[in-house]
Design a protein around this motif. Sequence first.
Motif, mmCIF file in Angstrom:
data_model
loop_
_atom_site.group_PDB
_atom_site.id
_atom_site.type_symbol
_atom_site.label_atom_id
_atom_site.label_comp_id
_atom_site.label_asym_id
_atom_site.label_seq_id
_atom_site.Cartn_x
_atom_site.Cartn_y
_atom_site.Cartn_z
ATOM 1 N N LEU A 52 5.837 8.513 15.964
ATOM 2 C CA LEU A 52 5.317 7.492 16.134
ATOM 3 C C LEU A 52 3.722 7.554 15.766
ATOM 4 O O LEU A 52 3.269 6.615 15.146
ATOM 5 N N ALA A 53 3.092 8.724 15.936
ATOM 6 C CA ALA A 53 1.754 8.709 15.520
ATOM 7 C C ALA A 53 1.627 8.951 14.086
ATOM 8 O O ALA A 53 0.634 8.232 13.495
ATOM 9 N N LEU A 54 2.447 9.410 13.449
ATOM 10 C CA LEU A 54 2.432 9.485 11.979
ATOM 11 C C LEU A 54 2.869 7.890 11.274
ATOM 12 O O LEU A 54 2.295 7.628 10.439
ATOM 13 N N GLY A 55 3.716 7.483 12.047
ATOM 14 C CA GLY A 55 4.141 6.013 11.653
ATOM 15 C C GLY A 55 2.857 5.080 11.596
ATOM 16 O O GLY A 55 2.425 4.141 10.781
ATOM 17 N N GLU A 56 1.891 5.221 12.813
ATOM 18 C CA GLU A 56 0.803 4.378 13.063
ATOM 19 C C GLU A 56 -0.267 4.801 12.059
ATOM 20 O O GLU A 56 -0.968 4.100 11.346
ATOM 21 N N ALA A 57 -0.346 5.926 11.772
ATOM 22 C CA ALA A 57 -1.376 6.481 10.492
ATOM 23 C C ALA A 57 -0.895 5.944 9.055
ATOM 24 O O ALA A 57 -1.680 5.544 8.642
ATOM 25 N N ILE A 58 0.499 5.990 8.849
ATOM 26 C CA ILE A 58 0.876 5.376 7.637
ATOM 27 C C ILE A 58 0.426 3.936 7.457
ATOM 28 O O ILE A 58 0.167 3.447 6.314
ATOM 29 N N GLY A 94 0.792 -1.169 -0.187
ATOM 30 C CA GLY A 94 0.094 0.054 -0.144
ATOM 31 C C GLY A 94 0.950 1.436 -0.001
ATOM 32 O O GLY A 94 0.279 2.446 0.468
ATOM 33 N N ALA A 95 2.092 1.131 -0.370
ATOM 34 C CA ALA A 95 2.829 2.334 -0.514
ATOM 35 C C ALA A 95 2.333 3.382 -1.368
ATOM 36 O O ALA A 95 2.486 4.510 -0.963
ATOM 37 N N ALA A 96 1.691 3.130 -2.476
ATOM 38 C CA ALA A 96 1.143 4.320 -3.326
ATOM 39 C C ALA A 96 0.226 5.255 -2.315
ATOM 40 O O ALA A 96 0.019 6.358 -2.725
ATOM 41 N N GLN A 97 -0.546 4.771 -1.333
ATOM 42 C CA GLN A 97 -1.728 5.418 -0.804
ATOM 43 C C GLN A 97 -0.947 6.453 0.059
ATOM 44 O O GLN A 97 -1.622 7.257 0.497
ATOM 45 N N VAL A 98 0.281 6.350 0.503
ATOM 46 C CA VAL A 98 0.750 7.225 1.655
ATOM 47 C C VAL A 98 2.035 7.980 0.902
ATOM 48 O O VAL A 98 2.668 8.415 1.759
ATOM 49 N N GLN A 99 2.279 8.147 -0.297
ATOM 50 C CA GLN A 99 3.384 8.777 -0.914
ATOM 51 C C GLN A 99 3.392 10.465 -0.451
ATOM 52 O O GLN A 99 4.621 10.929 -0.283
ATOM 53 N N ASP A 100 2.198 10.728 0.076
ATOM 54 C CA ASP A 100 1.931 12.224 0.477
ATOM 55 C C ASP A 100 2.831 12.310 1.670
ATOM 56 O O ASP A 100 3.093 13.760 2.095
ATOM 57 N N ARG A 101 3.117 11.480 2.517
ATOM 58 C CA ARG A 101 3.972 11.639 3.551
ATOM 59 C C ARG A 101 5.345 11.785 3.550
ATOM 60 O O ARG A 101 5.905 12.366 4.418
ATOM 61 N N MET A 146 5.533 -3.072 8.870
ATOM 62 C CA MET A 146 6.017 -1.876 8.680
ATOM 63 C C MET A 146 7.417 -1.734 9.417
ATOM 64 O O MET A 146 7.805 -2.181 10.485
ATOM 65 N N ARG A 147 8.438 -1.273 8.500
ATOM 66 C CA ARG A 147 9.636 -1.096 9.294
ATOM 67 C C ARG A 147 10.176 0.583 9.132
ATOM 68 O O ARG A 147 10.025 0.856 7.772
ATOM 69 N N VAL A 148 10.726 0.980 10.029
ATOM 70 C CA VAL A 148 11.260 2.404 9.893
ATOM 71 C C VAL A 148 12.637 2.307 9.610
ATOM 72 O O VAL A 148 13.520 1.522 10.612
#
Length: 106
Positions: free
Chosen positions: A57-63, A43-50, A72-74
């Motif tokens: 952490l909050a942004l990571g959970e939303a992504i 689903g990377a295409a859906q979150v490219q705006d990030r 998911m891994r950072v």
Amino acid sequence: MSFKLLSTVMAGLLLTGCAGLTSPPSRESAPPPPLVVSRGECGAAQVQDRVGREYSLALGEAIRAESGAAAMRVIRPGEAVTLDYRPDRLNVRLDEGDVITEIGCG
């Protein structure tokens, strides 16, 4: 069975067993690796705006939630990661300032 006959048979068996070791190595190349085709399961295409935003952490959970990725891994600069390819895993790459530089499957 006499000792002379036994030693002759043993020597013959040893030479037969070692005969394959003297052949030159094979020059055949290895088969090509299998082609891995990503269908975007992470689903990377859906979150490219990030990309370009500061990671939290909050942004990571939303992504992760919005992408629908199974995992998911950072990845931070200099951090060791496995090289296995998982099409259902979302990779979020950060720069030294924790800004997202890339989001992709793998």
